[in-house]
Design a protein around this motif. Structure first.
Motif, PDB file in Angstrom:
ATOM      1  N   UNK A 105       0.740  -1.217  -0.073  1.00  0.00           N
ATOM      2  CA  UNK A 105       0.138  -0.143   0.248  1.00  0.00           C
ATOM      3  C   UNK A 105       0.851   1.233   0.028  1.00  0.00           C
ATOM      4  N   UNK A 106       1.894   1.161   0.686  1.00  0.00           N
ATOM      5  CA  UNK A 106       2.912   2.433   0.710  1.00  0.00           C
ATOM      6  C   UNK A 106       3.422   2.614  -0.781  1.00  0.00           C
ATOM      7  N   UNK A 107       3.739   1.710  -1.454  1.00  0.00           N
ATOM      8  CA  UNK A 107       4.436   2.010  -2.704  1.00  0.00           C
ATOM      9  C   UNK A 107       3.206   2.261  -3.759  1.00  0.00           C
ATOM     10  N   UNK A 108       1.726   1.821  -3.321  1.00  0.00           N
ATOM     11  CA  UNK A 108       0.880   2.237  -4.282  1.00  0.00           C
ATOM     12  C   UNK A 108       0.472   3.872  -3.998  1.00  0.00           C
ATOM     13  N   UNK A 109       0.488   4.244  -2.953  1.00  0.00           N
ATOM     14  CA  UNK A 109      -0.200   5.459  -2.452  1.00  0.00           C
ATOM     15  C   UNK A 109       0.781   6.428  -2.049  1.00  0.00           C
ATOM     16  N   UNK A 110       2.154   6.041  -2.227  1.00  0.00           N
ATOM     17  CA  UNK A 110       3.262   7.155  -1.871  1.00  0.00           C
ATOM     18  C   UNK A 110       3.061   8.477  -2.500  1.00  0.00           C
ATOM     19  N   UNK A 111       3.181   9.515  -1.978  1.00  0.00           N
ATOM     20  CA  UNK A 111       2.889  10.904  -2.749  1.00  0.00           C
ATOM     21  C   UNK A 111       4.143  11.125  -3.670  1.00  0.00           C
ATOM     22  N   UNK A 112       5.321  10.700  -3.800  1.00  0.00           N
ATOM     23  CA  UNK A 112       6.195  10.526  -4.739  1.00  0.00           C
ATOM     24  C   UNK A 112       5.686  10.385  -6.066  1.00  0.00           C
ATOM     25  N   UNK A 134      -3.055  12.145   1.747  1.00  0.00           N
ATOM     26  CA  UNK A 134      -3.719  11.630   2.957  1.00  0.00           C
ATOM     27  C   UNK A 134      -3.725  10.193   2.914  1.00  0.00           C
ATOM     28  N   UNK A 135      -3.895   9.405   1.695  1.00  0.00           N
ATOM     29  CA  UNK A 135      -3.901   8.070   1.754  1.00  0.00           C
ATOM     30  C   UNK A 135      -2.668   7.270   2.264  1.00  0.00           C
ATOM     31  N   UNK A 136      -1.643   7.966   1.793  1.00  0.00           N
ATOM     32  CA  UNK A 136      -0.343   7.430   2.406  1.00  0.00           C
ATOM     33  C   UNK A 136      -0.277   7.655   4.036  1.00  0.00           C
ATOM     34  N   UNK A 137      -0.875   8.835   4.493  1.00  0.00           N
ATOM     35  CA  UNK A 137      -0.651   9.142   6.026  1.00  0.00           C
ATOM     36  C   UNK A 137      -1.820   7.925   6.666  1.00  0.00           C
TER      37      UNK A 137
END
Length: 164
Positions: free
Chosen positions: A9-16, A31-34
């Protein structure tokens, strides 16, 4: 599995990965990443997970919940030992502090096991059945863990003073 899902999920939603997207998509990704980070932190810490779970069940956490007398006695005893060590004229006796730490760590492990048993009891109950007794046990266990966490911080502070 929790860590694997977290990383996915971190890879999918990371803001970068959204730096060239529209502003609204960048904000949504942030927001999703947080939310993913917060959920991971709650789920991997049994104490935080217990507080979240209690809240979801409509239970109210309070440190004023009934804490076993033996734990209260231990807290006072260990705090007295720590105070004596800090206020003594000589160096802090790390053997005494380490013994206290080991005892408190053992009690923490026991309370975390009790927390796991609380969750298992909830999972075993009939679907939709409210169990006030389990919620009360959870409150008591969480209050105990809260006291122990504070005591461990006090022990760690004493250890830091010894290292100075």
């Amino acid at each position: 599995q929790l860590t694997e899902h977290y990383y996915a999920l971190s890879r999918r939603y990371h803001p970068d990965f959204f730096h060239q997207a529209a502003a609204s998509e960048r904000v949504a990704a942030l927001r999703r990443s947080a939310a993913v980070n917060e959920a991971y932190n709650v789920l991997r810490d049994p104490y935080q997970r217990g507080r979240w779970w209690l809240d979801q069940q409509g239970g109210q956490f309070s440190q004023d919940s009934t804490v076993p007398t033996d734990l209260i006695v231990l807290v006072f005893e260990v705090q007295d030992i720590l105070r004596e060590q800090v206020e003594s004229d000589g160096p802090i006796d790390m053997t005494v502090v380490a013994q206290s730490r080991a005892e408190v760590d053992g009690i923490m492990a026991s309370r975390l096991n009790t927390l796991t048993e609380n969750f298992q009891g909830w999972d075993k109950r009939a679907s939709g059945e409210a169990d006030i007794k389990l919620l009360d046990q959870l409150r008591t266990t969480l209050a105990s863990i809260s006291y122990i966490k504070t005591l461990l911080k006090d022990i760690d502070a004493t250890i830091e003073k010894a290292d100075e």
